[in-house]
Every structure is written in structure tokens, then in C-alpha cells.
Design an enzyme around this catalytic site. Structure first.
Site, PDB file in Angstrom:
ATOM      1  CE  LYS A  52      77.061  27.118 -72.473  1.00 45.52           C
ATOM      2  NZ  LYS A  52      77.240  28.560 -72.658  1.00 45.52           N
ATOM      3  CB  CYS A 146      82.744  32.111 -69.308  1.00 51.24           C
ATOM      4  SG  CYS A 146      80.990  32.370 -68.874  1.00 51.24           S
TER       5      CYS A 146
HETATM    6  O1  RRO Z   1      77.361  30.375 -70.667  1.00 47.53           O
HETATM    7  C1  RRO Z   1      77.589  31.593 -70.735  1.00 47.53           C
HETATM    8  O2  RRO Z   1      77.046  32.425 -69.980  1.00 47.53           O
HETATM    9  C2  RRO Z   1      78.554  32.155 -71.687  1.00 47.53           C
HETATM   10  C3  RRO Z   1      79.809  31.621 -71.905  1.00 47.53           C
HETATM   11 BR1  RRO Z   1      80.407  30.046 -71.121  1.00 47.53          BR
HETATM   12  C4  RRO Z   1      80.720  32.311 -72.748  1.00 47.53           C
HETATM   13  O3  RRO Z   1      81.878  31.912 -72.970  1.00 47.53           O
HETATM   14  N1  RRO Z   1      80.299  33.467 -73.312  1.00 47.53           N
HETATM   15  C5  RRO Z   1      79.064  33.966 -73.111  1.00 47.53           C
HETATM   16  O4  RRO Z   1      78.742  35.031 -73.659  1.00 47.53           O
HETATM   17  N2  RRO Z   1      78.204  33.300 -72.291  1.00 47.53           N
END
Ligand code: RRO
Length: 333
Positions: A52, A146
């Protein structure tokens, strides 16, 4: 008798890092806890694992509900084949993911740490720690895309900011191969502009295309609500609806970037032929998101077997038989 699974089928590499199988999880999917990371690592149907995206310290992320699968088109199957999320970067912090790298110690599976600082300074702080820590990490994927942090624009959509981030990154960091996760682009001029920035950094190992398509809205028409709560219901889209955009990004970056920069395809991989499509467009390996969210870790086996069947039917026995081989259909005029 059932055929034995051959572990080293379809070997590939990302920035010189060997993978036995060209399939692994997308960052954010089945990789937040050490248990989930071990499940990806232990699956005989994955070739690597990526964590993650993490920040320096623990983050709770956005309020629930923040993920939902959905079916964009009616079908008799119960399975969702698309998703919307606004997780907001919930993670256990860099230390946790550096420690979890021990999980690959007795395997030959690459372990990629994904980082996504709230600021450039935070990214550089994490990179300077990674630069000096002895761990089993194979590479770092820097998330420049993100879409779900309230008040923070995606770095990948600001080419000057992306350039400066990469300049500072490579000035500081050379411990492991490093790649970047890009947002989807929708216009050829943006493929050109992003490529012009990326080409300035000879140490860049790969680009992962694409992150979710940011700030979509999915409506539950019966309940007259959004599917997720944060940002008024807006979130990153994944699954079958993003595949054409993902493939366009993979192919466009493959055509523009030097051959030593690998492309990792991500977006819309719901079945084995989708892997083949990403490879045809030039991907060296693929990451899987929505399918694993919806089907769990067993989704990797289904995918691998479908991909293997496709390759055998075509008479292909290696990635090089298919990688980058897409042809533009000839014009009939
Ligand atoms: O954690 C998120 O909301 C998230 C991330 Br970091 C990302 O790079 N892509 C996404 O769809 N959600």
C-alpha cells in the site's frame, strides 16, 4: 491427471529485477497489512508484491464507506467488475512496510515499497530513510497520482512539480531501482509532456500506468445516494471501465520512452486476455486491482490460468512473443 503448475513460466523483468510471473497486485489492493502482503507473496500465481502506498507515519484515511464495487452494465453474474474508491491513503507508515520486507527473505519474489508523501519533503524524507536501511526491498514505486487526498492535487498532472520531484529524488536516492505510478492522461500532448519530463531521468526504472481515473461519481439510483462518502461521493474509478484508458497510456508511454524504462500495466485486468492486451501494448508486467478486491487472493489463480490458456492457444511460450507486438489495423481505404 491435473497438470503441475510451473512456477517460472512467462518470466519477465522490471528495471532488471526478475519476476517469474508477470502478474502482481496493484498498490492499495491486498497489501495494507502484513497478512495481506504474505498472501500475495505466498500465492504461486503472483510474480511480485507492492505495498500500500505509505506515508512517514500511520494514517487512518478517509471516512467510511470509502470503497465500493459496482457493475457498470447489467449482467446476470453477481460479480462486480468495476470499483470506486476514496480510501485517502490509510496505511501503517514507512517503518511497517520496511519491516514487512522480511516476508520475502526466503523467496525470490520482488518486494516493492510504494511511497506517497503528502508533500515533496515527505517523499524525500522517506527516500533518505530507504537509502540507508538494510532490508529485502527490491524497488520503490513513487506514487505521483493519488486522486483522493482532500486539497492535494495529483503531482502527475503538474509537469513542473513532477520534474522537480524527480530531480530531487534522483539527487538523493540510488539505493534501489525506482519507478513512478502515473495518473491516466487523456490527450496526446500530455503523453508528450509527461514523457519529456520522465526522459530527463536516466535512472528511472519503470512507469506504472495507470492509477485509478480520479474523481468519478457512481450513483445508486434506487437509494438515490452516492456509493461512497468522502468528497461528496467522488472517487477513483477502476475495473473494466478503465481498461481502454489504461491501454492507451501503456501504449503511448511505450512508444515515447526509451526501452530501458519498463512499463507496468495497471487498469481493467479482469481476465487473462486483459493481461495479454496490456503486454501487446508494451507492458513488461501487470498489476491487478479491482479483480482482487472483488474476488480476493484466488483471483490471481483464475487470471494466471486464463492467461496461460490464451498463450498456449496462440502457440506463444514467452512474454517476448507478445510484448509490444500490437499492430494498428490496416486502413481499408
Ligand atoms: O488511498 C487511496 O485513496 C488511493 C491511492 Br493512495 C491511490 O494511489 N489510488 C487510489 O485509487 N486510491
Amino acid at each position: 491427471m491435473e497438470e503441475q503448475f510451473e512456477a517460472a513460466k512467462y518470466p519477465t523483468s522490471i528495471a532488471g529485477i526478475p519476476l517469474d510471473i508477470p502478474i502482481y497486485n496493484a498498490s492499495g489492493v491486498w497489501c495494507t497489512t502484513a497478512v495481506q502482503l504474505s498472501e500475495v507473496i505466498d500465492s504461486p500465481y503472483t510474480g511480485a508484491v507492492v505495498t500500500k502506498s505509505c506515508t512517514m507515519y500511520v494514517r487512518e484515511g478517509n471516512p467510511l464507506p470509502r470503497y465500493s464495487g459496482f457493475k457498470p452494465v447489467y449482467s446476470s453474474s453477481n460479480a462486480n467488475n468495476a470499483s470506486i474508491n476514496s480510501m485517502g491513503l490509510p496505511n501503517y507508515g514507512l517503518d511497517y512496510y520496511m519491516t514487512a520486507a522480511q516476508l520475502v527473505k526466503n523467496t525470490n519474489k520482488p518486494y516493492f515499497v510504494s511511497i506517497c508523501g503528502m508533500t515533496r519533503t515527505e517523499n524525500l524524507q522517506m527516500l533518505s530513510i530507504l537509502q540507508h536501511q538494510p532490508t529485502s526491498i527490491s524497488g520503490v514505486e513513487m506514487n505521483l497520482s493519488c486522486p483522493n487526498i482532500i486539497g492535494k492535487p495529483q503531482v502527475g498532472y503538474d509537469f513542473d512539480a513532477m520534474d522537480e520531484t524527480l530531480r530531487c529524488t534522483f539527487e538523493l536516492f540510488d539505493r534501489y531501482p525506482l519507478g513512478v505510478k502515473l495518473p491516466p492522461y487523456f490527450d496526446p500532448i500530455h503523453f508528450d509532456m509527461a514523457s519529456d519530463v520522465l526522459k530527463r531521468y536516466p535512472k528511472l526504472g519503470w512507469v506504472t500506468c495507470i492509477n485509478s481515473i480520479g474523481n468519478g461519481l457512481v450513483v445508486d439510483v434506487f437509494n438515490e445516494t452516492t456509493l461512497i462518502a468522502p468528497k461528496g461521493g467522488l472517487g477513483g474509478l477502476g475495473g473494466c471501465i478503465v481498461k481502454p484508458t489504461a491501454l492507451a497510456n501503456v501504449k503511448s508511454f511505450r512508444e515515447r520512452l526509451p526501452a530501458h524504462i519498463d512499463i507496468v500495466g495497471c487498469g481493467g485486468i479482469m481476465r487473462g486476455t486483459d493481461i495479454a492486451e496490456h503486454l501487446l501494448c508494451g507492458a513488461s508486467a501487470v498489476q491487478v486491482g479491482t479483480l482482487i478486491m472483488e474476488r480476493g487472493i484466488d483471483g490471481f489463480q483464475v487470471l494466471y490460468e486464463e492467461f496461460d490458456r490464451f498463450m498456449r492457444e496462440k502457440g506463444y511460450d514467452s512474454i517476448s512473443d507478445i510484448k509490444g507486438k500490437i499492430k494498428t489495423i490496416s486502413s481499408s481505404l
